[in-house]
Design a protein around this motif. Sequence first.
Motif, PDB file in Angstrom:
ATOM      1  N   SER A 198       8.352  18.397  12.136  1.00  0.00           N
ATOM      2  CA  SER A 198       8.730  19.569  12.933  1.00  0.00           C
ATOM      3  C   SER A 198       8.659  19.258  14.426  1.00  0.00           C
ATOM      4  O   SER A 198       9.346  19.892  15.227  1.00  0.00           O
ATOM      5  N   GLN A 199       7.773  18.264  14.810  1.00  0.00           N
ATOM      6  CA  GLN A 199       7.666  17.916  16.233  1.00  0.00           C
ATOM      7  C   GLN A 199       7.885  16.421  16.428  1.00  0.00           C
ATOM      8  O   GLN A 199       9.014  15.980  16.666  1.00  0.00           O
ATOM      9  N   ARG A 200       6.790  15.586  16.290  1.00  0.00           N
ATOM     10  CA  ARG A 200       6.901  14.145  16.534  1.00  0.00           C
ATOM     11  C   ARG A 200       7.126  13.395  15.232  1.00  0.00           C
ATOM     12  O   ARG A 200       6.207  13.263  14.411  1.00  0.00           O
ATOM     13  N   PRO A 201       8.319  12.884  14.988  1.00  0.00           N
ATOM     14  CA  PRO A 201       8.559  12.126  13.750  1.00  0.00           C
ATOM     15  C   PRO A 201       7.939  10.725  13.845  1.00  0.00           C
ATOM     16  O   PRO A 201       7.530  10.259  14.910  1.00  0.00           O
ATOM     17  N   LEU A 202       7.891  10.044  12.694  1.00  0.00           N
ATOM     18  CA  LEU A 202       7.387   8.673  12.648  1.00  0.00           C
ATOM     19  C   LEU A 202       8.473   7.728  13.163  1.00  0.00           C
ATOM     20  O   LEU A 202       9.250   7.134  12.405  1.00  0.00           O
ATOM     21  N   ASP A 203       8.522   7.583  14.472  1.00  0.00           N
ATOM     22  CA  ASP A 203       9.474   6.651  15.061  1.00  0.00           C
ATOM     23  C   ASP A 203       8.762   5.307  15.326  1.00  0.00           C
ATOM     24  O   ASP A 203       7.575   5.137  15.054  1.00  0.00           O
ATOM     25  N   ARG A 204       9.491   4.328  15.841  1.00  0.00           N
ATOM     26  CA  ARG A 204       8.923   2.992  16.077  1.00  0.00           C
ATOM     27  C   ARG A 204       7.711   3.052  16.998  1.00  0.00           C
ATOM     28  O   ARG A 204       6.698   2.388  16.764  1.00  0.00           O
ATOM     29  N   GLU A 205       7.800   3.827  18.073  1.00  0.00           N
ATOM     30  CA  GLU A 205       6.694   3.872  19.035  1.00  0.00           C
ATOM     31  C   GLU A 205       5.417   4.384  18.381  1.00  0.00           C
ATOM     32  O   GLU A 205       4.332   3.821  18.574  1.00  0.00           O
ATOM     33  N   ARG A 206       5.542   5.433  17.570  1.00  0.00           N
ATOM     34  CA  ARG A 206       4.364   6.036  16.944  1.00  0.00           C
ATOM     35  C   ARG A 206       3.752   5.085  15.899  1.00  0.00           C
ATOM     36  O   ARG A 206       2.542   4.902  15.824  1.00  0.00           O
ATOM     37  N   LEU A 207       4.618   4.473  15.083  1.00  0.00           N
ATOM     38  CA  LEU A 207       4.118   3.551  14.062  1.00  0.00           C
ATOM     39  C   LEU A 207       3.504   2.291  14.685  1.00  0.00           C
ATOM     40  O   LEU A 207       2.475   1.788  14.231  1.00  0.00           O
ATOM     41  N   GLN A 208       4.163   1.801  15.738  1.00  0.00           N
ATOM     42  CA  GLN A 208       3.622   0.613  16.421  1.00  0.00           C
ATOM     43  C   GLN A 208       2.255   0.920  17.015  1.00  0.00           C
ATOM     44  O   GLN A 208       1.339   0.089  16.952  1.00  0.00           O
ATOM     45  N   GLU A 209       2.101   2.094  17.571  1.00  0.00           N
ATOM     46  CA  GLU A 209       0.830   2.477  18.209  1.00  0.00           C
ATOM     47  C   GLU A 209      -0.299   2.534  17.191  1.00  0.00           C
ATOM     48  O   GLU A 209      -1.391   2.017  17.427  1.00  0.00           O
TER      49      GLU A 209
ATOM     50  N   LEU B 266       0.845  -1.188   0.000  1.00  0.00           N
ATOM     51  CA  LEU B 266       0.000   0.000   0.000  1.00  0.00           C
ATOM     52  C   LEU B 266       0.881   1.238   0.000  1.00  0.00           C
ATOM     53  O   LEU B 266       1.962   1.233   0.612  1.00  0.00           O
ATOM     54  N   SER B 267       0.387   2.287  -0.632  1.00  0.00           N
ATOM     55  CA  SER B 267       1.095   3.583  -0.596  1.00  0.00           C
ATOM     56  C   SER B 267       0.163   4.619  -0.002  1.00  0.00           C
ATOM     57  O   SER B 267      -1.060   4.580  -0.213  1.00  0.00           O
ATOM     58  N   SER B 268       0.752   5.567   0.713  1.00  0.00           N
ATOM     59  CA  SER B 268      -0.064   6.633   1.295  1.00  0.00           C
ATOM     60  C   SER B 268      -0.587   7.534   0.185  1.00  0.00           C
ATOM     61  O   SER B 268      -0.022   7.598  -0.923  1.00  0.00           O
ATOM     62  N   MET B 269      -1.689   8.236   0.463  1.00  0.00           N
ATOM     63  CA  MET B 269      -2.297   9.110  -0.536  1.00  0.00           C
ATOM     64  C   MET B 269      -1.685  10.505  -0.521  1.00  0.00           C
ATOM     65  O   MET B 269      -2.117  11.383  -1.267  1.00  0.00           O
TER      66      MET B 269
ATOM     67  N   PRO C 285       0.168  12.351   8.705  1.00  0.00           N
ATOM     68  CA  PRO C 285      -0.939  12.503   9.659  1.00  0.00           C
ATOM     69  C   PRO C 285      -1.439  11.149  10.191  1.00  0.00           C
ATOM     70  O   PRO C 285      -1.439  10.145   9.461  1.00  0.00           O
ATOM     71  N   VAL C 286      -1.883  11.152  11.438  1.00  0.00           N
ATOM     72  CA  VAL C 286      -2.406   9.932  12.059  1.00  0.00           C
ATOM     73  C   VAL C 286      -3.587   9.385  11.281  1.00  0.00           C
ATOM     74  O   VAL C 286      -3.736   8.168  11.105  1.00  0.00           O
ATOM     75  N   ALA C 287      -4.443  10.266  10.775  1.00  0.00           N
ATOM     76  CA  ALA C 287      -5.617   9.812  10.024  1.00  0.00           C
ATOM     77  C   ALA C 287      -5.208   9.003   8.802  1.00  0.00           C
ATOM     78  O   ALA C 287      -5.860   8.014   8.436  1.00  0.00           O
ATOM     79  N   GLU C 288      -4.119   9.397   8.147  1.00  0.00           N
ATOM     80  CA  GLU C 288      -3.669   8.656   6.971  1.00  0.00           C
ATOM     81  C   GLU C 288      -3.083   7.301   7.360  1.00  0.00           C
ATOM     82  O   GLU C 288      -3.285   6.291   6.674  1.00  0.00           O
ATOM     83  N   LEU C 289      -2.369   7.242   8.491  1.00  0.00           N
ATOM     84  CA  LEU C 289      -1.867   5.960   8.980  1.00  0.00           C
ATOM     85  C   LEU C 289      -3.023   5.002   9.288  1.00  0.00           C
ATOM     86  O   LEU C 289      -2.977   3.799   8.971  1.00  0.00           O
ATOM     87  N   ASN C 290      -4.081   5.548   9.911  1.00  0.00           N
ATOM     88  CA  ASN C 290      -5.243   4.706  10.236  1.00  0.00           C
ATOM     89  C   ASN C 290      -5.939   4.207   8.971  1.00  0.00           C
ATOM     90  O   ASN C 290      -6.395   3.066   8.901  1.00  0.00           O
ATOM     91  N   ARG C 291      -6.033   5.096   7.958  1.00  0.00           N
ATOM     92  CA  ARG C 291      -6.658   4.673   6.701  1.00  0.00           C
ATOM     93  C   ARG C 291      -5.865   3.542   6.048  1.00  0.00           C
ATOM     94  O   ARG C 291      -6.439   2.556   5.551  1.00  0.00           O
ATOM     95  N   MET C 292      -4.549   3.661   6.070  1.00  0.00           N
ATOM     96  CA  MET C 292      -3.706   2.631   5.473  1.00  0.00           C
ATOM     97  C   MET C 292      -3.848   1.298   6.222  1.00  0.00           C
ATOM     98  O   MET C 292      -3.868   0.229   5.603  1.00  0.00           O
ATOM     99  N   ARG C 293      -3.945   1.375   7.542  1.00  0.00           N
ATOM    100  CA  ARG C 293      -4.125   0.141   8.335  1.00  0.00           C
ATOM    101  C   ARG C 293      -5.425  -0.553   7.969  1.00  0.00           C
ATOM    102  O   ARG C 293      -5.463  -1.771   7.732  1.00  0.00           O
ATOM    103  N   ARG C 294      -6.509   0.230   7.869  1.00  0.00           N
ATOM    104  CA  ARG C 294      -7.807  -0.366   7.542  1.00  0.00           C
ATOM    105  C   ARG C 294      -7.808  -0.928   6.126  1.00  0.00           C
ATOM    106  O   ARG C 294      -8.334  -2.010   5.863  1.00  0.00           O
TER     107      ARG C 294
END
Length: 843
Positions: A456-467, A446-449, A493-502
């Motif tokens: 600038s603040q919280r990067p996509l690190d392991r903890e964030r992606l795992q969550e 899958l690719s993000s849209m 964005p978190v919303a895009e990560l959630n869309r990709m998971r679903r």
Amino acid sequence: MTVPELLSPAGDWAAMQAAVASGADAVYFGVDAFNARQRAENFRLDDLPEVMQWLHQRDVKGFLTFNVLVFSDELAAAAQLLIAADEAAVDAVIVQDVGLCRLAQRLVPNLCVHGSTQMSITSSAGIAQAAALGCQRVVLARELALRDLERLQAQLAQRNLVMPLEVFVHGALCVAYSGQCLTSESLGQRSANRGECAQACRLPYEMVVDGEPHALEDQRYLLSPQDLAAWELLPELQRIGVASLKIEGRLKDAAYVAAVTDAYRQRLDQIPVSAPQVQRQLELAFSRGLSTGWLEGVNHRRLVHGRWSKKRGPLLGQLLRVERGGWLHLRSREQLHPGQGLVLEQHSSDPLQPPREIGGRIMVCERMGAERWKLRLGPDRADLSGLSPGASVWLTSDPDWQSRWQRAARRTVEARSRDLALRVSGRLDAPLELQLLAPQGLDLKLSSMMPLQQASQRPLDRERLQEQLGRLGGTGWSLQSLEIQLQGDLFLPVAELNRMRRALLELLEASLDDTTGSASIPAAYERADAKQLLARMCPQSLAPQSETAPGLVVLVRSLEQLQTLVNLSDEGLPVQSVVADLEQPRELREAVAMGRGCWPDGLWLAGARITRPDERWSLEPLIRARPDGFLVRNADQLEVLTPLAPCIGDFSLNTANPLSFHWYRDHWKLQRITASYDLNLQQLLDLAAAVDPALLEVTLHQHMPLFHMEHCLFCAFLSDGKDHTDCGRPCEKHHVTLRDRSGVDHPLRADLGCRNTLFNGTAQSGVEALPSLLRAGVRRIRLELLDEDAAATRRRISLYAEAMAGRMATQDVWSQERIHHQLGVTRGSLRIRGPERTSRFSR
């Protein structure tokens, strides 16, 4: 020691869910065709994939019951059920029919086959035969004791044969050996070998000894064993190495399945529990009285108490008196309370009349002193007339028990989470790539849209992606591994990560659904065409119809009958051979000497229908007598006797279709095979058309053997002993019949191993079918005698000889038989067509 598998029954979805929720390792169930519990709700054929997926998602195995005989015209439908089971990833099919085992070997070689208890497996020879048929587990006869199981394990080791053994540990006990009961077939054309048992063993009978009714007071259910409960014997079964412990009950409800499965699960897991509490738990689930059956050895008086045959539950106490106004005074140590169900009995002086049951729920009760209670039953007014002080009182239901186990049965069992492995990769201003690594074999990406941005603040690190990607609750998946290949500190964005998971989950489930149909079939395995395979396995006989003249085979059960036949041997009757089926081994040599040279095919001997692990000795008297051949009835006799002399397979081998016929002929080189007694005339003709009919033997006249049982009624009701060591052998001193509710007296016989056979008091004659059978090419017609004297023997043989020669119309023979038999005769299972409902699928 390995903990045995706990195998629970599932007559419907509710029972299946209850079994899994209560700790079953596996369940067994049937679809609405080809299974030995036609009265269960069962599952539909189209349910199979869903059932197996549901079970496997919870790490539970599913075994499909296919434990009936299959008739010639049903083989194509049977093949389709085997294919459906294979495609649905059924873990094993439980099979009775020898021909069906052969078909499964060739058609679905990756489908595991378990030999059913309906195969009547009681010895290492029986297990070896099942292994030769491709069985990977056998369900042993319930009649075996712990010491028999130990002997079996030792004998299998001597044969270098490894075979997992399955043993019943709880539930209803059949009084007859499974696979050998012909009662329902004989009396009502409802075959137990077809899942239509009418439970005639649960009816009252009167014992008649030497022509006189034998008073047994309140004992009238002479063929109804108590239920099996081997809860306390599980450590012994585990020590012996039993692989699977089976709970009976596909006709029971979900609460029963939950309560019984829970009791055995706790015992296997060695969870400390109160034995009296477990006993009560099991008795309230369902109980006709609980015992260890045959597992602790034979005790005929304990196995069948004869006092009731319905559900009773725990014994609560005794009736003290009945008071005006409908009040009952009881003695009981129990704590009684409103809502509990009780039942009492008023016995009848008629031994064939069931006791009148008086029962209901406790509407009001009060303690009257130590172990004394006063109560009224309802909701309807109970007729208490005829109740006598001292009557037993049983607790048939308890609201607290019912509530607890109904809740337990409805417990939700979540699907086991399947492992998911993902790879996340990407770089600045490019889409985030999400790739599936496990489960393997699925190429999903899958690719993000939107492109990745500089964080600038919280990067996509392991903890964030795992969550975010690990939020899989309720989906049946669990994120076990996450591989990260990101260049720099990136943001999405978190919303895009959630869309990709679903989206990934939707693609994953769709891909798995697409591969379900073929996933269970290895790439190297290409299934044979069922129709072509059956044509190869059941080749049409090209040989011209045998010119051998038709002849009679007469089975005798006394030396007097044999002597009569010897005296007739010079009269030109078409008797080709005589089979002596004698209870006393000392008579065998004399019988052979009497009959030597009297008939073209000679004098043959028949042995017992059952051989247990320690009973090979019972074949020695047969061998030493040196007859012209043997009528073989079980795997031990096939193994030992076929190398020594010509052998004919008897009805007890359950040959009902050409696949079974060919296997017995090819594997054991049998001279002829007797058709199963479950076949009606049309089914006999179908079988004769599918094989060489000259190699088929048909029993035309007999007193059908109803129950063939380990239980000895002579010992149980005519002695104070428990088995053959202390019973005094009343079977050798008395002539016994059991009288049923229709007034028919059924003769009872004991064999060399003290097993009893109850014969139908009304003889079955298929003489009207004789012309059809002869036109079909059948050349050997058997007549079986039971208790005929010399005159009756002469008359019967002469009648059928006249019919065989065409000098007397078969209808006239039928009429003569009706006149001369005290109870007349019946066409029984040899009517042209019988009811047949057991091979039809619902979808």
